[in-house]
Design a protein around this motif. Sequence first.
Motif, PDB file in Angstrom:
ATOM      1  N   SER A 141       0.825  -1.215   0.000  1.00 13.53           N
ATOM      2  CA  SER A 141       0.000   0.000   0.000  1.00 13.53           C
ATOM      3  C   SER A 141       0.857   1.263   0.000  1.00 13.53           C
ATOM      4  N   GLY A 142       2.099   1.125   0.463  1.00  9.92           N
ATOM      5  CA  GLY A 142       2.957   2.294   0.588  1.00  9.92           C
ATOM      6  C   GLY A 142       2.628   3.139   1.804  1.00  9.92           C
ATOM      7  N   LYS A 143       1.633   2.723   2.590  1.00  8.40           N
ATOM      8  CA  LYS A 143       1.203   3.499   3.753  1.00  8.40           C
ATOM      9  C   LYS A 143       2.172   3.347   4.918  1.00  8.40           C
ATOM     10  N   THR A 144       2.313   4.429   5.657  1.00 10.30           N
ATOM     11  CA  THR A 144       3.041   4.411   6.913  1.00 10.30           C
ATOM     12  C   THR A 144       2.016   4.220   8.022  1.00 10.30           C
ATOM     13  N   VAL A 145       2.270   3.233   8.879  1.00 10.34           N
ATOM     14  CA  VAL A 145       1.323   2.850   9.931  1.00 10.34           C
ATOM     15  C   VAL A 145       1.989   3.037  11.280  1.00 10.34           C
ATOM     16  N   ASP A 146       1.345   3.776  12.181  1.00 10.01           N
ATOM     17  CA  ASP A 146       1.922   3.885  13.524  1.00 10.01           C
ATOM     18  C   ASP A 146       1.406   2.735  14.387  1.00 10.01           C
ATOM     19  N   LEU A 147       2.147   2.456  15.445  1.00  9.15           N
ATOM     20  CA  LEU A 147       1.821   1.307  16.283  1.00  9.15           C
ATOM     21  C   LEU A 147       0.532   1.499  17.068  1.00  9.15           C
ATOM     22  N   TRP A 148       0.118   2.729  17.293  1.00  8.82           N
ATOM     23  CA  TRP A 148      -1.173   2.966  17.937  1.00  8.82           C
ATOM     24  C   TRP A 148      -2.304   2.485  17.018  1.00  8.82           C
ATOM     25  N   PHE A 149      -2.223   2.845  15.730  1.00  6.61           N
ATOM     26  CA  PHE A 149      -3.220   2.380  14.766  1.00  6.61           C
ATOM     27  C   PHE A 149      -3.156   0.855  14.646  1.00  6.61           C
ATOM     28  N   ALA A 150      -1.949   0.297  14.613  1.00  7.34           N
ATOM     29  CA  ALA A 150      -1.790  -1.158  14.502  1.00  7.34           C
ATOM     30  C   ALA A 150      -2.424  -1.861  15.697  1.00  7.34           C
ATOM     31  N   LEU A 151      -2.257  -1.332  16.907  1.00  9.12           N
ATOM     32  CA  LEU A 151      -2.892  -1.933  18.083  1.00  9.12           C
ATOM     33  C   LEU A 151      -4.412  -1.909  17.931  1.00  9.12           C
ATOM     34  N   ASN A 152      -4.961  -0.776  17.532  1.00 15.05           N
ATOM     35  CA  ASN A 152      -6.403  -0.677  17.291  1.00 15.05           C
ATOM     36  C   ASN A 152      -6.843  -1.732  16.273  1.00 15.05           C
ATOM     37  N   ASN A 153      -6.086  -1.854  15.199  1.00 20.48           N
ATOM     38  CA  ASN A 153      -6.424  -2.761  14.118  1.00 20.48           C
ATOM     39  C   ASN A 153      -6.404  -4.223  14.563  1.00 20.48           C
ATOM     40  N   TYR A 154      -5.362  -4.628  15.261  1.00 23.45           N
ATOM     41  CA  TYR A 154      -5.259  -6.040  15.635  1.00 23.45           C
ATOM     42  C   TYR A 154      -6.181  -6.419  16.792  1.00 23.45           C
ATOM     43  N   ALA A 155      -6.502  -5.480  17.659  1.00 20.06           N
ATOM     44  CA  ALA A 155      -7.525  -5.766  18.677  1.00 20.06           C
ATOM     45  C   ALA A 155      -8.853  -6.046  17.976  1.00 20.06           C
ATOM     46  N   TRP A 156      -9.171  -5.234  16.968  1.00 21.96           N
ATOM     47  CA  TRP A 156     -10.393  -5.451  16.198  1.00 21.96           C
ATOM     48  C   TRP A 156     -10.305  -6.749  15.388  1.00 21.96           C
ATOM     49  N   HIS A 157      -9.168  -7.027  14.795  1.00 22.15           N
ATOM     50  CA  HIS A 157      -8.995  -8.178  13.902  1.00 22.15           C
ATOM     51  C   HIS A 157      -9.368  -9.492  14.583  1.00 22.15           C
ATOM     52  N   GLY A 158      -8.865  -9.722  15.787  1.00 22.33           N
ATOM     53  CA  GLY A 158      -9.189 -10.950  16.504  1.00 22.33           C
ATOM     54  C   GLY A 158     -10.675 -11.053  16.814  1.00 22.33           C
ATOM     55  N   ARG A 159     -11.260  -9.946  17.259  1.00 21.58           N
ATOM     56  CA  ARG A 159     -12.709  -9.920  17.539  1.00 21.58           C
ATOM     57  C   ARG A 159     -13.509 -10.156  16.266  1.00 21.58           C
ATOM     58  N   HIS A 160     -13.083  -9.535  15.180  1.00 21.48           N
ATOM     59  CA  HIS A 160     -13.765  -9.625  13.886  1.00 21.48           C
ATOM     60  C   HIS A 160     -13.879 -11.081  13.431  1.00 21.48           C
ATOM     61  N   HIS A 161     -12.761 -11.785  13.401  1.00 22.17           N
ATOM     62  CA  HIS A 161     -12.789 -13.156  12.909  1.00 22.17           C
ATOM     63  C   HIS A 161     -13.455 -14.117  13.897  1.00 22.17           C
ATOM     64  N   THR A 162     -13.271 -13.909  15.169  1.00 22.29           N
ATOM     65  CA  THR A 162     -13.962 -14.748  16.151  1.00 22.29           C
ATOM     66  C   THR A 162     -15.470 -14.539  16.044  1.00 22.29           C
ATOM     67  N   ALA A 163     -15.900 -13.309  15.799  1.00 20.72           N
ATOM     68  CA  ALA A 163     -17.329 -13.032  15.620  1.00 20.72           C
ATOM     69  C   ALA A 163     -17.886 -13.731  14.386  1.00 20.72           C
ATOM     70  N   GLN A 164     -17.081 -13.888  13.353  1.00 21.96           N
ATOM     71  CA  GLN A 164     -17.537 -14.630  12.173  1.00 21.96           C
ATOM     72  C   GLN A 164     -17.864 -16.075  12.566  1.00 21.96           C
ATOM     73  N   ILE A 165     -16.981 -16.676  13.338  1.00 21.21           N
ATOM     74  CA  ILE A 165     -17.198 -18.055  13.785  1.00 21.21           C
ATOM     75  C   ILE A 165     -18.434 -18.135  14.673  1.00 21.21           C
ATOM     76  N   LEU A 166     -18.562 -17.204  15.590  1.00 20.08           N
ATOM     77  CA  LEU A 166     -19.723 -17.199  16.488  1.00 20.08           C
ATOM     78  C   LEU A 166     -21.020 -16.972  15.709  1.00 20.08           C
ATOM     79  N   TRP A 167     -20.970 -16.161  14.668  1.00 15.64           N
ATOM     80  CA  TRP A 167     -22.141 -15.943  13.828  1.00 15.64           C
ATOM     81  C   TRP A 167     -22.561 -17.260  13.173  1.00 15.64           C
TER      82      TRP A 167
END
Length: 174
Positions: A141-167
């Motif tokens: 993507s060429g994007k620069t990502v700060d670790l604060w955004f990455a933490l937000n993203n990966y906290a959501w990522h685990g919930r997102h995929h686990t919610a798919q399974i629970l659905w």
Amino acid sequence: MSKAPDNPSGPFDPVETFDEVKKTELIEIVKQAPARLREAVVALTDSQLETLYRNWTIRQIAHHIADSHLHSIIRFKWALTEDNPIIKAYEEGDWVRLSDAKSGNVEPSLLLLDGLHAKWVQVLESMTEEQFGRTFRHPQSGKTVDLWFALNNYAWHGRHHTAQILWLRDQNGW
């Protein structure tokens, strides 16, 4: 069965600026992610693990979370020890088509997540506000990502995929 929702855990809605209270909340989500995934998959049969959520099976989703979060801790450590490093990208769709993800036992990925998240939480809890401002660059993507955004993203990522399974579990009455 109704059409699978895009984001059964809700949309990705990052907190834009560093916040100490939110940091604690996000780290707790990361800490709990392996146990929540284990609860979602542990009682499923091999046949149930082969159930599709859109394009990936439950089995593939579980393995994907482990693969993705393994990449994430490495990205954090690169950003903490190098100045704006270019990370190594990977094709997640190709990874879930490998035999370990397509037909492998999910237990090794669950065990990996237990240890990986315990280590990752140690890193996250030790980080300062300044360190959460450190960055990496994504080569695709060429994007620069700060670790604060990455933490937000990966906290959501685990919930997102686990919610798919629970659905899927809810839709199928498992």
